[in-house]
Design a protein around this motif. Structure first.
Motif, PDB file in Angstrom:
ATOM      1  N   ASN A  35     -44.679 -61.007  26.764  1.00  0.00           N
ATOM      2  CA  ASN A  35     -44.990 -62.427  26.905  1.00  0.00           C
ATOM      3  C   ASN A  35     -45.749 -62.949  25.681  1.00  0.00           C
ATOM      4  OD1 ASN A  35     -43.740 -62.265  29.421  1.00  0.00           O
ATOM      5  ND2 ASN A  35     -45.662 -61.807  30.443  1.00  0.00           N
ATOM      6  N   GLU A  36     -45.248 -62.572  24.511  1.00  0.00           N
ATOM      7  CA  GLU A  36     -45.740 -63.008  23.206  1.00  0.00           C
ATOM      8  C   GLU A  36     -47.113 -62.453  22.830  1.00  0.00           C
ATOM      9  OE1 GLU A  36     -45.266 -67.212  22.646  1.00  0.00           O
ATOM     10  OE2 GLU A  36     -43.252 -67.196  23.485  1.00  0.00           O
ATOM     11  N   LYS A  37     -47.632 -61.498  23.605  1.00  0.00           N
ATOM     12  CA  LYS A  37     -48.914 -60.864  23.307  1.00  0.00           C
ATOM     13  C   LYS A  37     -48.656 -59.438  22.837  1.00  0.00           C
ATOM     14  CE  LYS A  37     -51.247 -63.372  27.017  1.00  0.00           C
ATOM     15  NZ  LYS A  37     -52.004 -63.203  28.274  1.00  0.00           N
ATOM     16  N   VAL A  38     -49.343 -59.014  21.780  1.00  0.00           N
ATOM     17  CA  VAL A  38     -49.237 -57.625  21.350  1.00  0.00           C
ATOM     18  C   VAL A  38     -50.005 -56.781  22.361  1.00  0.00           C
ATOM     19  CG1 VAL A  38     -49.770 -55.938  19.560  1.00  0.00           C
ATOM     20  CG2 VAL A  38     -49.052 -58.236  18.914  1.00  0.00           C
ATOM     21  N   VAL A  39     -49.287 -55.927  23.080  1.00  0.00           N
ATOM     22  CA  VAL A  39     -49.902 -55.094  24.111  1.00  0.00           C
ATOM     23  C   VAL A  39     -49.992 -53.634  23.697  1.00  0.00           C
ATOM     24  CG1 VAL A  39     -49.312 -56.589  26.057  1.00  0.00           C
ATOM     25  CG2 VAL A  39     -47.696 -54.826  25.309  1.00  0.00           C
ATOM     26  N   ALA A  40     -49.202 -53.246  22.691  1.00  0.00           N
ATOM     27  CA  ALA A  40     -49.157 -51.835  22.324  1.00  0.00           C
ATOM     28  C   ALA A  40     -48.652 -51.663  20.901  1.00  0.00           C
ATOM     29  CB  ALA A  40     -48.253 -51.077  23.294  1.00  0.00           C
ATOM     30  N   LEU A  41     -48.877 -50.476  20.378  1.00  0.00           N
ATOM     31  CA  LEU A  41     -48.349 -50.075  19.087  1.00  0.00           C
ATOM     32  C   LEU A  41     -47.638 -48.741  19.261  1.00  0.00           C
ATOM     33  CD1 LEU A  41     -51.474 -50.768  16.820  1.00  0.00           C
ATOM     34  CD2 LEU A  41     -49.481 -52.247  17.142  1.00  0.00           C
ATOM     35  N   ALA A  95     -51.294 -57.156  29.582  1.00  0.00           N
ATOM     36  CA  ALA A  95     -50.933 -58.501  29.098  1.00  0.00           C
ATOM     37  C   ALA A  95     -51.743 -59.581  29.812  1.00  0.00           C
ATOM     38  CB  ALA A  95     -49.440 -58.740  29.270  1.00  0.00           C
ATOM     39  N   SER A  96     -51.987 -59.385  31.107  1.00  0.00           N
ATOM     40  CA  SER A  96     -52.729 -60.401  31.860  1.00  0.00           C
ATOM     41  C   SER A  96     -54.174 -60.526  31.407  1.00  0.00           C
ATOM     42  CB  SER A  96     -52.677 -60.098  33.364  1.00  0.00           C
ATOM     43  OG  SER A  96     -53.507 -58.997  33.691  1.00  0.00           O
ATOM     44  N   GLU A  97     -54.726 -59.471  30.810  1.00  0.00           N
ATOM     45  CA  GLU A  97     -56.120 -59.490  30.379  1.00  0.00           C
ATOM     46  C   GLU A  97     -56.300 -59.894  28.919  1.00  0.00           C
ATOM     47  OE1 GLU A  97     -58.719 -56.300  31.524  1.00  0.00           O
ATOM     48  OE2 GLU A  97     -57.465 -55.832  33.257  1.00  0.00           O
ATOM     49  N   LEU A  98     -55.222 -59.948  28.173  1.00  0.00           N
ATOM     50  CA  LEU A  98     -55.320 -60.314  26.757  1.00  0.00           C
ATOM     51  C   LEU A  98     -55.235 -61.823  26.590  1.00  0.00           C
ATOM     52  CD1 LEU A  98     -53.053 -57.555  25.188  1.00  0.00           C
ATOM     53  CD2 LEU A  98     -55.552 -57.673  25.163  1.00  0.00           C
ATOM     54  N   PRO A  99     -55.937 -62.366  25.604  1.00  0.00           N
ATOM     55  CA  PRO A  99     -55.881 -63.814  25.381  1.00  0.00           C
ATOM     56  C   PRO A  99     -54.505 -64.244  24.878  1.00  0.00           C
ATOM     57  CG  PRO A  99     -57.114 -62.745  23.624  1.00  0.00           C
ATOM     58  CD  PRO A  99     -56.799 -61.677  24.642  1.00  0.00           C
ATOM     59  N   THR A 100     -54.167 -65.474  25.167  1.00  0.00           N
ATOM     60  CA  THR A 100     -52.930 -66.058  24.663  1.00  0.00           C
ATOM     61  C   THR A 100     -53.060 -66.232  23.152  1.00  0.00           C
ATOM     62  OG1 THR A 100     -52.642 -67.244  26.727  1.00  0.00           O
ATOM     63  CG2 THR A 100     -51.370 -68.039  24.857  1.00  0.00           C
ATOM     64  N   PRO A 101     -52.032 -65.831  22.401  1.00  0.00           N
ATOM     65  CA  PRO A 101     -52.125 -65.984  20.942  1.00  0.00           C
ATOM     66  C   PRO A 101     -52.271 -67.445  20.546  1.00  0.00           C
ATOM     67  CG  PRO A 101     -50.083 -64.857  21.575  1.00  0.00           C
ATOM     68  CD  PRO A 101     -50.771 -65.276  22.830  1.00  0.00           C
TER      69      PRO A 101
END
Length: 113
Positions: A35-41, A95-101
């Protein structure tokens, strides 16, 4: 050592139901987006999940490691990458805990004199 595209595609397929999942090659390694958020590498064919409180609670006994030299520690995911349901839940939670870019600023064109 650069990551193998087949492994990155496998990870994407494992978490495909978490939302809008994609990946982007960066410096020979890969960023995984949900959902447009970097969640992993993905670095050296290993999966590193961005640390969040919810992710830490879900994983329990967390193994943390930096994905590359100089990076902050991420959650290193081992054999659990093969558990599609578990991975989907972890990525959704992360993803739900990360801020929206923040929206990217458009490049303004300088007026020619």
């Amino acid at each position: 050592m650069a990551s193998d595209l087949n492994f990155v595609e496998y990870v994407r397929d494992q978490i495909n139901e978490a939302g809008q999942v994609s990946f982007k090659k960066m410096f020979g390694e890969y960023a995984i987006y949900c959902n447009e958020k970097v969640v992993a590498l993905v670095c050296d064919n290993q999966l590193f999940i961005k640390p969040t409180d919810g992710g830490r609670s879900m994983i329990g006994s967390v193994v943390e490691s930096p994905p590359y030299s100089g990076a902050k520690p991420y959650f290193l995911i081992g054999e659990q990458v093969d558990d599609r349901h578990w991975m989907t839940n972890l990525i959704q939670l992360t993803a739900s805990e990360l801020p929206t870019p923040k929206p990217k600023k458009s490049k303004s064109k300088k007026a020619k004199n």
